[in-house]
Design a protein around this motif. Sequence first.
Motif, PDB file in Angstrom:
ATOM      1  N   UNK A 256       0.803  -1.220   0.000  1.00 37.07           N
ATOM      2  CA  UNK A 256       0.000   0.000   0.000  1.00 37.07           C
ATOM      3  C   UNK A 256       0.838   1.274   0.000  1.00 37.07           C
ATOM      4  N   UNK A 257       2.157   1.128   0.082  1.00 36.67           N
ATOM      5  CA  UNK A 257       3.012   2.304   0.014  1.00 36.67           C
ATOM      6  C   UNK A 257       2.985   2.879  -1.404  1.00 36.67           C
ATOM      7  N   UNK A 258       2.938   4.185  -1.545  1.00 35.43           N
ATOM      8  CA  UNK A 258       2.828   4.769  -2.889  1.00 35.43           C
ATOM      9  C   UNK A 258       4.155   4.773  -3.650  1.00 35.43           C
ATOM     10  N   UNK A 259       4.052   4.628  -4.950  1.00 29.51           N
ATOM     11  CA  UNK A 259       5.151   4.916  -5.878  1.00 29.51           C
ATOM     12  C   UNK A 259       6.399   4.083  -5.640  1.00 29.51           C
ATOM     13  N   UNK A 260       6.242   2.799  -5.345  1.00 28.96           N
ATOM     14  CA  UNK A 260       7.415   1.947  -5.190  1.00 28.96           C
ATOM     15  C   UNK A 260       7.983   1.587  -6.559  1.00 28.96           C
ATOM     16  N   UNK A 261       9.288   1.765  -6.720  1.00 28.32           N
ATOM     17  CA  UNK A 261       9.952   1.348  -7.949  1.00 28.32           C
ATOM     18  C   UNK A 261      10.307  -0.133  -7.917  1.00 28.32           C
ATOM     19  N   UNK A 262      10.564  -0.679  -6.746  1.00 29.60           N
ATOM     20  CA  UNK A 262      10.892  -2.100  -6.598  1.00 29.60           C
ATOM     21  C   UNK A 262      10.889  -2.446  -5.118  1.00 29.60           C
ATOM     22  N   UNK A 263      10.877  -3.737  -4.832  1.00 31.61           N
ATOM     23  CA  UNK A 263      11.062  -4.262  -3.487  1.00 31.61           C
ATOM     24  C   UNK A 263      12.405  -4.963  -3.440  1.00 31.61           C
ATOM     25  N   UNK A 264      13.253  -4.566  -2.509  1.00 29.16           N
ATOM     26  CA  UNK A 264      14.550  -5.210  -2.320  1.00 29.16           C
ATOM     27  C   UNK A 264      14.411  -6.224  -1.191  1.00 29.16           C
ATOM     28  N   UNK A 265      14.574  -7.508  -1.521  1.00 28.65           N
ATOM     29  CA  UNK A 265      14.506  -8.569  -0.505  1.00 28.65           C
ATOM     30  C   UNK A 265      15.924  -9.029  -0.211  1.00 28.65           C
ATOM     31  N   UNK A 266      16.344  -8.861   1.046  1.00 30.89           N
ATOM     32  CA  UNK A 266      17.746  -9.049   1.419  1.00 30.89           C
ATOM     33  C   UNK A 266      18.040 -10.432   1.993  1.00 30.89           C
ATOM     34  N   UNK A 267      17.138 -11.367   1.811  1.00 28.86           N
ATOM     35  CA  UNK A 267      17.448 -12.740   2.183  1.00 28.86           C
ATOM     36  C   UNK A 267      16.557 -13.314   3.258  1.00 28.86           C
ATOM     37  N   UNK A 268      16.678 -14.640   3.427  1.00 29.81           N
ATOM     38  CA  UNK A 268      15.779 -15.413   4.278  1.00 29.81           C
ATOM     39  C   UNK A 268      14.341 -15.200   3.826  1.00 29.81           C
TER      40      UNK A 268
END
Length: 554
Positions: free
Chosen positions: A180-192
């Motif tokens: 629901x956060x506005x204007x995300x360019x991407x999600x960075x998943x840092x593991x696990x």
Amino acid sequence: MSTRHESTRRTFLRTGAVVTGAALTLPAVAESGSAQAAPRNVFAHGVASGDPLPDAVILWTRITQSPASTPGSGVGQPCSVRWEIARDAGFGAIVGSGVEQTSAEKDFTVKVDATGLSPRTTYHYRFTVTSGPAAGAVSPVGHTRTAPATGADVARLRFGVVSCANWEAGYFSAYRHLNNQPDLDAVVHLGDYYYEYQTGRYTGKTGAVRIHDPRHEIRTLRDYRTRHGQYKTDPDLTALHRSTPFICIWDDHESSNDSWRDGAENHQPGEGSWIVRRSAALRAYSEWMPIRPGVDPQGRHLYRRLRFGKLLELSMLDLRSYRDLQVDAVSSRIDDPARTMMGRAQMSWLTNGLASSETRWRIVGNPVMITPVLIPPLDPQTTGAVTELLGVPREGIPYNADQWDGYAADRRRLLDSITSNGVDNVVFITGDIHSSWACDIPVDVANYPGAGTVATELVGTSVTSTNIDEMFNVPENTAGPTIAAAFGAANHHIRYCELDSHGYSVLTVTPSATQMDWYFLNDKTNPRSGQYYAKSFRVRSGTQRVQPVGRPAV
């Protein structure tokens, strides 16, 4: 728990503590432009995109032909799948399409590198099964976004930052709120991204809120595929994948706890070959995640770099595949220059990339914490009982050997390279430790702030994985604040430390500053949990220092 320790990161959290004393199913919805609605089980694991470039993006899905064709089962017929990507949700302006083949060899996953796209453009994509028992099924429509052109002036970028999501430890409401956060360019998943443990192994005071599939510790290719598949049925994770491209790197639990080049703390002699197990984990990860492996003269690898205009380069590190065996926290080998965290090739790739970068910011996706951390001496009046239980030295523990603290010479090589090359605006964004931190990285930790700082680090907390209060079965926000104050007193370069909460972060990057905003869940055991804004820290361009900010970037 093993005789040594169940987890170095949990040892770190526990040491800090003594300072103070069944798959859900996606709804079958055919969006505008779909010829027919997919049967509920054909696209049970959703659609996803990842690794956006200015002209390309990875598209992903999995085909489930029948109830028996579960992840890892090998059941099903080879089939053809058509993919389409368009500028509009109605698919009136299709800009790319093709047909891919999938089979049990790929666990019926489909992964496409869609090329020929325009920079910083929102696209819509879908899949259609064109042969086999599920022919005619159409996926839900996914949404993705390409990166800005290499030479573009970019005013702002926003990334979700997440890590450490344990299915059994709670629900993934953090993903829902991030969506629901506005204007995300991407999600960075840092593991696990998922956990390898058997049911009940690592849940803390909450117990198993929901049950892992399979229930045993995963070791085989079938096991890893099954566990990946289970996590991708979580409705909040599925929705986030469907709406936003991911940029992912693995840490240890995608294979086994505290993994290193030739083994893992949670891989025992009776569990077969580590090489076979790790290969199975890597194969499943490559099949099930929307990633584009890096390629150089050393071959294919998970570490890679993505550029977003003139504003930033994002270097994603693999800190498990090349590292030497962890040593005890008080071992003199911590400073051994022959030991490595990243391996020679990855170190050269990172240092050369940082030195040659032409962007304003150099963001490093860093699975384990790099800031030096001295764990302070214990207060016997308030923590004597827990101290005796854990056997922690009263003088304090200097390092967490699974983090960069356990590979001090390799860290010094990296930081010295940044300093000697005059590189500024290096920000490490980190997961792993199930807590939230904002830190200056000193040139000389013994002479801070006098010797200056070389970079900064912003650490996001876990989506659900166990932290201080759950580990010791104490009320939230009782031990944590005092622990955090003790860490700060012993490590003046640590400007923020919060040890009790779960959630996600949002990283906003502009030419003048990089800012992380932390958001925490009210209750991870409630699938409809609310959230609240917690804290923000900013790094102003050219300063190499973190500073508190009173409100989120947006």
